[in-house]
Write a protein that holds these residues in place. Structure first.
Motif, PDB file in Angstrom:
ATOM      1  N   UNK A  73       0.838  -1.182   0.000  1.00 12.23           N
ATOM      2  CA  UNK A  73       0.000   0.000   0.000  1.00 12.23           C
ATOM      3  C   UNK A  73       0.883   1.245   0.000  1.00 12.23           C
ATOM      4  N   UNK A  74       0.594   2.198  -0.878  1.00  7.57           N
ATOM      5  CA  UNK A  74       1.385   3.400  -0.974  1.00  7.57           C
ATOM      6  C   UNK A  74       0.692   4.536  -0.229  1.00  7.57           C
ATOM      7  N   UNK A  75       1.449   5.162   0.660  1.00  5.68           N
ATOM      8  CA  UNK A  75       0.909   6.269   1.448  1.00  5.68           C
ATOM      9  C   UNK A  75       1.058   7.571   0.653  1.00  5.68           C
ATOM     10  N   UNK A  76       0.245   8.585   0.946  1.00 10.72           N
ATOM     11  CA  UNK A  76       0.347   9.852   0.235  1.00 10.72           C
ATOM     12  C   UNK A  76       1.747  10.444   0.281  1.00 10.72           C
ATOM     13  N   UNK A  77       2.429  10.327   1.423  1.00 11.89           N
ATOM     14  CA  UNK A  77       3.763  10.899   1.518  1.00 11.89           C
ATOM     15  C   UNK A  77       4.729  10.194   0.580  1.00 11.89           C
ATOM     16  N   UNK A  78       4.563   8.872   0.412  1.00  8.67           N
ATOM     17  CA  UNK A  78       5.416   8.142  -0.524  1.00  8.67           C
ATOM     18  C   UNK A  78       5.228   8.690  -1.928  1.00  8.67           C
ATOM     19  N   UNK A 103       7.400  12.694  -6.398  1.00  3.80           N
ATOM     20  CA  UNK A 103       6.919  13.726  -7.321  1.00  3.80           C
ATOM     21  C   UNK A 103       8.024  14.735  -7.614  1.00  3.80           C
ATOM     22  N   UNK A 104       8.029  15.266  -8.837  1.00  2.00           N
ATOM     23  CA  UNK A 104       8.980  16.335  -9.154  1.00  2.00           C
ATOM     24  C   UNK A 104       8.649  17.601  -8.362  1.00  2.00           C
ATOM     25  N   UNK A 105       9.647  18.469  -8.219  1.00  4.74           N
ATOM     26  CA  UNK A 105       9.482  19.709  -7.454  1.00  4.74           C
ATOM     27  C   UNK A 105       8.314  20.549  -7.964  1.00  4.74           C
ATOM     28  N   UNK A 106       8.196  20.672  -9.288  1.00  5.76           N
ATOM     29  CA  UNK A 106       7.104  21.466  -9.863  1.00  5.76           C
ATOM     30  C   UNK A 106       5.746  20.964  -9.378  1.00  5.76           C
ATOM     31  N   UNK A 107       5.577  19.648  -9.420  1.00  7.02           N
ATOM     32  CA  UNK A 107       4.298  19.056  -9.020  1.00  7.02           C
ATOM     33  C   UNK A 107       4.035  19.294  -7.535  1.00  7.02           C
ATOM     34  N   UNK A 108       5.083  19.183  -6.720  1.00  3.05           N
ATOM     35  CA  UNK A 108       4.920  19.431  -5.282  1.00  3.05           C
ATOM     36  C   UNK A 108       4.513  20.872  -5.012  1.00  3.05           C
ATOM     37  N   UNK A 109       5.088  21.799  -5.770  1.00  4.06           N
ATOM     38  CA  UNK A 109       4.749  23.202  -5.555  1.00  4.06           C
ATOM     39  C   UNK A 109       3.292  23.470  -5.930  1.00  4.06           C
ATOM     40  N   UNK A 110       2.832  22.841  -6.983  1.00  5.34           N
ATOM     41  CA  UNK A 110       1.424  22.976  -7.377  1.00  5.34           C
ATOM     42  C   UNK A 110       0.524  22.356  -6.302  1.00  5.34           C
ATOM     43  N   UNK A 111       0.924  21.189  -5.791  1.00  5.17           N
ATOM     44  CA  UNK A 111       0.152  20.553  -4.714  1.00  5.17           C
ATOM     45  C   UNK A 111       0.088  21.465  -3.489  1.00  5.17           C
ATOM     46  N   UNK A 168       1.732  18.225   3.066  1.00  7.46           N
ATOM     47  CA  UNK A 168       2.753  17.193   2.887  1.00  7.46           C
ATOM     48  C   UNK A 168       3.711  17.585   1.774  1.00  7.46           C
ATOM     49  N   UNK A 169       3.192  18.184   0.723  1.00  2.41           N
ATOM     50  CA  UNK A 169       4.037  18.626  -0.390  1.00  2.41           C
ATOM     51  C   UNK A 169       5.020  19.696   0.082  1.00  2.41           C
ATOM     52  N   UNK A 170       4.562  20.596   0.942  1.00  4.92           N
ATOM     53  CA  UNK A 170       5.451  21.638   1.476  1.00  4.92           C
ATOM     54  C   UNK A 170       6.561  21.025   2.320  1.00  4.92           C
ATOM     55  N   UNK A 171       6.202  20.060   3.151  1.00  2.54           N
ATOM     56  CA  UNK A 171       7.214  19.401   3.989  1.00  2.54           C
ATOM     57  C   UNK A 171       8.250  18.688   3.118  1.00  2.54           C
TER      58      UNK A 171
END
Length: 199
Positions: free
Chosen positions: A1-6, A11-19, A26-29
């Motif tokens: 099972x994959x957790x959201x943090x995994x 994810x690439x940096x761009x995607x994390x910033x959009x999230x 979690x994306x900010x962390x």
């Protein structure tokens, strides 16, 4: 099972910033975990080892990243390059504003990674790092920035050119001159710093 943090950690940096812009803490962390240590280390080197000033700069750079997140357009710039450019500008502003007293303090000693090194090896590493930081402090600002970005942070010449807002040839010139100046500054200290002949 994959957790959201995994999922976020892959994810690439761009995607994390959009999230993050869409409310995902979690994306900010994850972005902070990826970039804050490097940004802090870079700022400390640029500011002559002043850890408190470096922490202020790193915090301000991350705050600026969070503020621009809603307008971020993936693919236009790399998050890491953008962050290092902001840190470079903030450090330059601070260095212009105040003539700094350069001192090496206890906070500047490298952290022990896993405790496997002997006390003697740790002291040698600490002395080498202090010598490197002192030699870096003798370089002109732009040379120091280029050398640290290339040889300590591992940026490519085109990335450094983007961070410093100069051409790739200028980056190559700055890093070459900086390396020569560092070699000259450290050349008489090889034995003192625990380097064998020929190493």
């Amino acid at each position: 099972m994959q957790m959201p943090f995994d999922t976020a950690s892959d994810a690439p940096d761009d995607a994390l910033l959009v999230l993050y812009a869409n409310g995902d803490g979690t994306a900010a962390r994850e972005l902070a975990a990826r970039h804050l240590p490097r940004v802090l280390g870079y700022a400390a080197r640029m500011l002559g080892g002043d850890r408190a000033e470096a922490e202020d700069v790193a915090q301000e750079a991350m705050l600026r990243l969070w503020r621009i997140a809603p307008e971020w357009r993936p693919g236009e710039a790399k998050v890491s390059t953008w962050l290092f450019r902001v840190v470079t500008n903030l450090c330059t502003d601070r260095m212009r504003g105040v003539k700094r007293r350069r001192a090496v303090g206890l906070d500047d000693a490298p952290e022990v990674e896993d405790g496997a090194k002997s006390a003697e090896a740790e002291l040698v590493d600490s002395d080498r790092m202090k010598a490197l930081n002192a030699a870096l402090d003798t370089l002109p600002d732009r040379q120091r920035q280029a050398v640290v970005l290339r040889h300590i942070e591992g940026f490519s010449n085109p990335e450094i050119a983007e961070v410093m807002d100069i051409g790739v040839e200028a980056v190559e010139s700055l890093t070459a001159r900086g390396k020569r100046a560092l070699a000259a500054a450290l050349s008489g200290r090889r034995a003192e710093l625990g380097y064998e002949e020929g190493s």
